[in-house]
Motif scaffolding. Structure first.
Motif, short mmCIF file in Angstrom:
data_model
loop_
_atom_site.label_atom_id
_atom_site.label_comp_id
_atom_site.label_asym_id
_atom_site.label_seq_id
_atom_site.Cartn_x
_atom_site.Cartn_y
_atom_site.Cartn_z
N VAL A 1 0.84 -1.20 0.00
CA VAL A 1 0.00 0.00 0.00
C VAL A 1 0.88 1.25 0.00
O VAL A 1 0.60 2.22 -0.71
N ALA A 2 1.94 1.23 0.78
CA ALA A 2 2.84 2.38 0.83
C ALA A 2 3.44 2.65 -0.55
O ALA A 2 3.56 3.81 -0.97
N ARG A 3 3.83 1.59 -1.24
CA ARG A 3 4.39 1.76 -2.58
C ARG A 3 3.34 2.28 -3.54
O ARG A 3 3.60 3.21 -4.33
N SER A 4 2.12 1.75 -3.48
CA SER A 4 1.05 2.23 -4.35
C SER A 4 0.72 3.69 -4.06
O SER A 4 0.42 4.47 -4.97
N ASN A 5 0.78 4.07 -2.79
CA ASN A 5 0.54 5.47 -2.43
C ASN A 5 1.56 6.38 -3.09
O ASN A 5 1.22 7.45 -3.63
N GLU A 6 2.82 5.98 -3.07
CA GLU A 6 3.87 6.77 -3.74
C GLU A 6 3.56 6.94 -5.22
O GLU A 6 3.72 8.04 -5.79
N ILE A 7 3.15 5.86 -5.84
CA ILE A 7 2.89 5.89 -7.28
C ILE A 7 1.68 6.76 -7.59
O ILE A 7 1.72 7.60 -8.50
N LEU A 8 0.62 6.59 -6.82
CA LEU A 8 -0.59 7.38 -7.05
C LEU A 8 -0.33 8.87 -6.88
O LEU A 8 -0.83 9.69 -7.67
N ARG A 9 0.46 9.22 -5.89
CA ARG A 9 0.72 10.64 -5.63
C ARG A 9 1.59 11.28 -6.72
O ARG A 9 1.63 12.51 -6.84
N SER A 10 2.27 10.46 -7.50
CA SER A 10 3.10 11.01 -8.57
C SER A 10 2.30 11.30 -9.85
O SER A 10 2.78 11.99 -10.74
N CYS A 11 1.07 10.79 -9.92
CA CYS A 11 0.23 10.99 -11.11
C CYS A 11 -0.40 12.39 -11.06
O CYS A 11 -0.97 12.79 -10.04
N VAL A 12 -0.33 13.12 -12.18
CA VAL A 12 -0.88 14.48 -12.24
C VAL A 12 -2.07 14.58 -13.19
O VAL A 12 -2.44 15.67 -13.62
N HIS A 13 -2.66 13.46 -13.56
CA HIS A 13 -3.87 13.40 -14.40
C HIS A 13 -3.66 13.99 -15.79
O HIS A 13 -4.64 14.39 -16.44
N CYS A 14 -2.44 14.07 -16.29
CA CYS A 14 -2.19 14.78 -17.54
C CYS A 14 -2.82 14.10 -18.75
O CYS A 14 -3.17 14.76 -19.74
N GLY A 15 -2.93 12.78 -18.74
CA GLY A 15 -3.55 12.08 -19.85
C GLY A 15 -2.62 11.72 -21.00
O GLY A 15 -3.08 11.21 -22.02
N PHE A 16 -1.32 11.99 -20.85
CA PHE A 16 -0.38 11.60 -21.91
C PHE A 16 -0.46 10.09 -22.16
O PHE A 16 -0.24 9.63 -23.28
N CYS A 17 -0.73 9.33 -21.11
CA CYS A 17 -0.76 7.88 -21.22
C CYS A 17 -1.85 7.38 -22.15
O CYS A 17 -1.73 6.31 -22.76
N THR A 18 -2.93 8.13 -22.29
CA THR A 18 -4.04 7.66 -23.13
C THR A 18 -3.64 7.59 -24.60
O THR A 18 -4.21 6.81 -25.36
N ALA A 19 -2.68 8.41 -24.99
CA ALA A 19 -2.27 8.45 -26.40
C ALA A 19 -1.54 7.19 -26.84
O ALA A 19 -1.52 6.87 -28.04
N THR A 20 -0.94 6.48 -25.89
CA THR A 20 -0.15 5.30 -26.25
C THR A 20 -0.71 4.01 -25.66
O THR A 20 -0.06 2.96 -25.75
N CYS A 21 -1.90 4.07 -25.08
CA CYS A 21 -2.50 2.87 -24.48
C CYS A 21 -3.27 2.10 -25.56
O CYS A 21 -4.24 2.62 -26.13
N PRO A 22 -2.86 0.87 -25.85
CA PRO A 22 -3.53 0.11 -26.91
C PRO A 22 -5.01 -0.14 -26.64
O PRO A 22 -5.84 -0.04 -27.56
N THR A 23 -5.37 -0.47 -25.40
CA THR A 23 -6.78 -0.78 -25.13
C THR A 23 -7.64 0.48 -25.21
O THR A 23 -8.80 0.40 -25.66
N TYR A 24 -7.10 1.62 -24.84
CA TYR A 24 -7.87 2.86 -24.97
C TYR A 24 -8.08 3.19 -26.44
O TYR A 24 -9.17 3.64 -26.84
N GLN A 25 -7.06 2.95 -27.26
CA GLN A 25 -7.20 3.25 -28.68
C GLN A 25 -8.26 2.37 -29.33
O GLN A 25 -8.97 2.80 -30.23
N ILE A 26 -8.36 1.13 -28.88
CA ILE A 26 -9.34 0.21 -29.47
C ILE A 26 -10.73 0.42 -28.91
O ILE A 26 -11.72 0.47 -29.64
N LEU A 27 -10.83 0.56 -27.58
CA LEU A 27 -12.13 0.58 -26.92
C LEU A 27 -12.68 1.99 -26.69
O LEU A 27 -13.90 2.18 -26.56
N GLY A 28 -11.79 2.99 -26.59
CA GLY A 28 -12.24 4.37 -26.43
C GLY A 28 -12.90 4.68 -25.11
O GLY A 28 -13.61 5.67 -24.98
N ASP A 29 -12.67 3.84 -24.11
CA ASP A 29 -13.27 4.03 -22.79
C ASP A 29 -12.18 4.55 -21.84
O ASP A 29 -11.12 3.94 -21.72
#
Length: 464
Positions: free
Chosen positions: A15-43
């Protein structure tokens, strides 16, 4: 991202490790551009950002996972393209691994799902069991269309036309270096790969010994644990990993090892993460030692090539790995200009951040190397993903093959057995491992996929 984990929750190291990871996310959405499942499903929930929200809510509230959350986490390929893209360095791999483990412990899947996952976990990591399952699937393959479950159809369709005989080169033993010994390395022979394609390890052994490596197949080493790890079966995956850690550290403390060489990039990503996986375990120190010397075969070959160049020598006397003249004038070797479409396995380019080594080695060996459009996108294999999410996997496979064949290659090369099986199941050109081409270019045999000779027609050579 703001989190609200309690001090009691943060005492759990996961949980401590996941907390570190979650706190580093800034909701920018750059990841959506290269996510294969998002490109196919659009969800949005099938993007890394959407899954991060689901995971955060599930872990913070310690709630029993619901079917919706599980569905979207299950659809994740763990291709890790999001980690390459993320400007904030969000370590999504550790987060989704924790989420899968949490789901496995707290969610009761439908009976069919539980049975399927139990079967895969009991078969795939065990080469002889897997070989027997492939033989059964080969018999049942003509009846695949009659199967009501798409996942069972995918399993039958996955069975290769030819199942190679067992290679005794995968048995525990030592292969001496040719010429001056430059390194002593352990070769991870793997699990599924030993049943699906014995040529890869054979080519790796020939190539490494030719380059001055003493190659050891260590007794007691086996499956890396990746297949069960990504199903959330933490105890099972750690048992597999622990066996490897004990076997390799015994060899390190004995005759010594300069590297643990891995020619299946999905395994390499996991072995390199052993230090994290066992960070709170009595094996932590040994796990970190193993991770520190775990290397993809392309990393070792580049270092060896550089060492030979620095010394003004050539590997194996008359044999050459580098040099554009490597295949000219000899009909049994690759012609300079043979076009190779290089498929970058996700676990290699995103998981290990190794992007240029395989291409550089192929070019140095005289091949013309081309890449498909969108080389960062997954082929849809992803461990057991093509068996558990066959519809999405097939869409990704179709797109990947289309972009590879658009480059009109003579052969497709990859560094991961899962990708090879996935692409090879529908490609119109041969698919081989990168080391098979490099072995051929430096004096080894023509890869069977290129020779037209079936694996079961060819005798597996004893290399020692």
């Amino acid at each position: 991202m703001q989190t609200t984990f309690t001090p009691a929750q943060l005492k759990d190291p996961d949980v401590a490790r996941s907390n570190e990871i979650l706190r580093s996310c800034v909701h920018c959405g750059f990841c959506t551009a290269t996510c294969p499942t998002y490109q196919i499903l659009g969800d949005e929930l099938d993007s890394p950002r959407g899954r991060i929200y689901l995971i955060k809510d599930m872990l913070e509230n310690e709630r029993v996972p619901d079917a919706k959350t599980v569905k979207h986490i299950d659809r994740c390929l763990s291709c890790l393209a999001c980690m390459t893209t993320c400007p904030s360095g969000v370590h999504y791999m550790h987060l989704v691994d924790h989420a899968r483990s949490y789901i496995e412990q707290n969610y009761k899947r439908p009976f069919g799902d539980r049975a399927l996952r139990w079967m895969l976990a009991r078969i795939l990591p065990h080469p002889m069991r897997f070989r027997m399952a492939l033989l059964g699937a080969k018999i049942g393959r003509p009846f695949a269309r009659l199967m009501p479950d798409a996942r069972l159809r995918a399993m039958l369709e996955m069975a290769p036309r030819v199942i190679p005989p067992v290679s005794r080169n995968d048995d525990p033993q030592t292969f001496p270096a040719k010429g001056r010994r430059r390194m002593r390395v352990a070769l991870m022979t793997g699990c599924a790969q030993k049943a699906l394609n014995t040529d890869i390890n054979d080519a790796t052994i020939r190539l490494l010994t030719r380059m001055g490596c003493e190659v050891v197949v260590v007794r007691g080493a086996g499956c890396c644990g990746a297949l069960t790890h990504h199903m959330g079966k933490t105890d099972e995956s750690h048992r597999s990993a622990a066996r490897n850690i004990r076997a390799w550290t015994a060899e390190m403390d004995g005759a010594g090892l300069d590297a643990i060489v891995i020619n299946t990039s999905g395994c390499g990503t996991t072995v390199k993460d052993y230090g994290h996986m066992f960070r709170n375990d009595p094996l932590a120190g040994d796990a970190a030692r193993v991770s520190a010397i775990a290397r993809d075969v392309s990393e070792v070959l580049v270092d060896l090539s550089d060492a030979f160049a620095a010394d003004g020598e050539s590997p194996g006397s008359d044999d050459h790995l580098a040099g554009a003249d490597a295949g000219r004038g000899d009909p049994n070797r690759p012609a300079a200009g043979l076009t190779v479409a290089y498929h970058a396995a996700c676990s290699l380019q995103h998981g290990q951040q190794i992007k240029s080594h395989p291409k550089d080695l192929l070019k140095a060996a005289g091949f013309t190397v081309v890449e498909p459009a969108d080389p960062h996108l997954c082929c849809g294999s992803a461990g057991t993903y093509n068996l558990m999410q066959p519809e999405i996997s097939k869409q990704l496979k179709t797109r990947k093959i289309r972009t590879l064949e658009a480059r009109q290659p003579d052969v497709i090369a990859a560094g991961n057995i899962g990708c090879m099986m996935q692409i090879g199941s529908a490609a119109s050109v041969p698919v081989v491992h990168t080391v098979e081409l490099l072995d051929w270019a430096s004096g080894g045999p023509v890869p069977l996929a290129l020779s037209g000779k079936l694996s079961d027609e060819a005798e597996i050579p004893r290399l020692r």
